[in-house]
Design an enzyme around this catalytic site. Structure first.
Site, short mmCIF file in Angstrom:
data_model
loop_
_atom_site.label_atom_id
_atom_site.label_comp_id
_atom_site.label_asym_id
_atom_site.label_seq_id
_atom_site.Cartn_x
_atom_site.Cartn_y
_atom_site.Cartn_z
N THR A 83 0.86 -1.17 0.00
CA THR A 83 0.00 0.00 0.00
C THR A 83 0.90 1.22 0.00
O THR A 83 1.96 1.20 0.65
CB THR A 83 -0.92 0.04 1.24
OG1 THR A 83 -1.43 1.36 1.42
CG2 THR A 83 -0.20 -0.37 2.50
N CYS A 196 -2.02 4.99 -5.37
CA CYS A 196 -2.75 4.16 -4.41
C CYS A 196 -2.91 2.81 -5.08
O CYS A 196 -3.23 2.74 -6.28
CB CYS A 196 -4.12 4.77 -4.09
SG CYS A 196 -5.14 3.69 -3.05
#
Length: 235
Positions: A83, A196
């Site tokens: 992430t 992202c």
């Protein structure tokens, strides 16, 4: 082949992409029945998300560091945090382990610089777009980073948490993201970072003529390079 450790589940939707991409990369290079040697610690994103929005990054650092140590004990020789946003605590996680952490912003910046890109747009969570832990890392590599305007950042952030992390893919959100990308291009962006790990589920290169750099794909490729450095028999 080295064993790679993954800190996933943030969200699991994008961790699936990591698992697939790393295994495909190993198979592509080694052929046959080869697959990736990896150890996965999948965290509860509901807990992490709540702490993020409370600003309690210290507790998230403890959670990720504990998971990183467990992955190392299980045999991992390198680590990926699957992430972008949680790279805010990458330094704390690296300090907790004795194996290298492959930083997603470093891998992405390396590809951009190699491609000759200097002025780049950035999409991601509000944390990633607005805070120095990510933008500063890109700037240190020589990149000029453009982020969306305030209202656009709110939209991008909401779509990530309220839709993409929950597996919801909406045409209206894709159109909204493409509008933001067009605006970044009008402001001088030569390319846009999908900063992202879920954004690649919504938009991809087929949607726009402007070059998109998917951090999930780049990070997974860096993992494969690390694992296979020195050949298939490297340990």
């Amino acid at each position: 082949m080295k064993t790679i450790g993954l800190l996933g589940g943030m969200s699991w939707e994008s961790t699936v992409t990591y698992y697939q991409a790393i295994n495909q990369g190993v198979k592509s290079q080694l052929g046959g029945l080869h697959s990736a040697k990896l150890v996965l610690a999948s965290l509860n994103f509901a807990e992490i998300e709540q702490l993020q929005h409370q600003g309690d990054w210290a507790t998230t650092a403890v959670i990720l560091s504990d998971a990183a140590r467990a992955v190392e004990r299980a045999g991992a020789q390198g680590l990926l945090i699957c992430t972008n946003t949680m790279h805010k605590v990458a330094d704390q996680v690296q300090a907790a382990i004795n194996i290298p952490l492959l930083h997603i912003a470093d891998a992405t910046a390396g590809v951009l610089v190699c491609d000759g890109v200097r002025r780049v747009g950035l999409l991601g969570t509000a944390f990633t777009m607005e805070q120095d832990f990510y933008v500063g890392r890109l700037q240190a590599a020589g990149l000029d980073v453009i982020i969306p305007h305030a209202k656009q950042r709110i939209l991008v952030h909401q779509v990530i948490y309220e839709e993409l992390c929950q597996g919801r893919i909406r045409d209206a959100s894709r159109a909204a993201y493409l509008s933001v990308i067009s605006d970044l291009q009008a402001r001088g962006a030569e390319a846009v970072i999908l900063g992202c790990t879920e954004i690649g589920l919504l938009v991809n290169q087929a949607d726009t003529a402007l070059s998109l750099y998917d951090t999930t794909a780049i990070h997974a490729h860096a993992a494969v390079d690390f694992m296979l450095d020195g050949g298939s028999d490297a340990e």
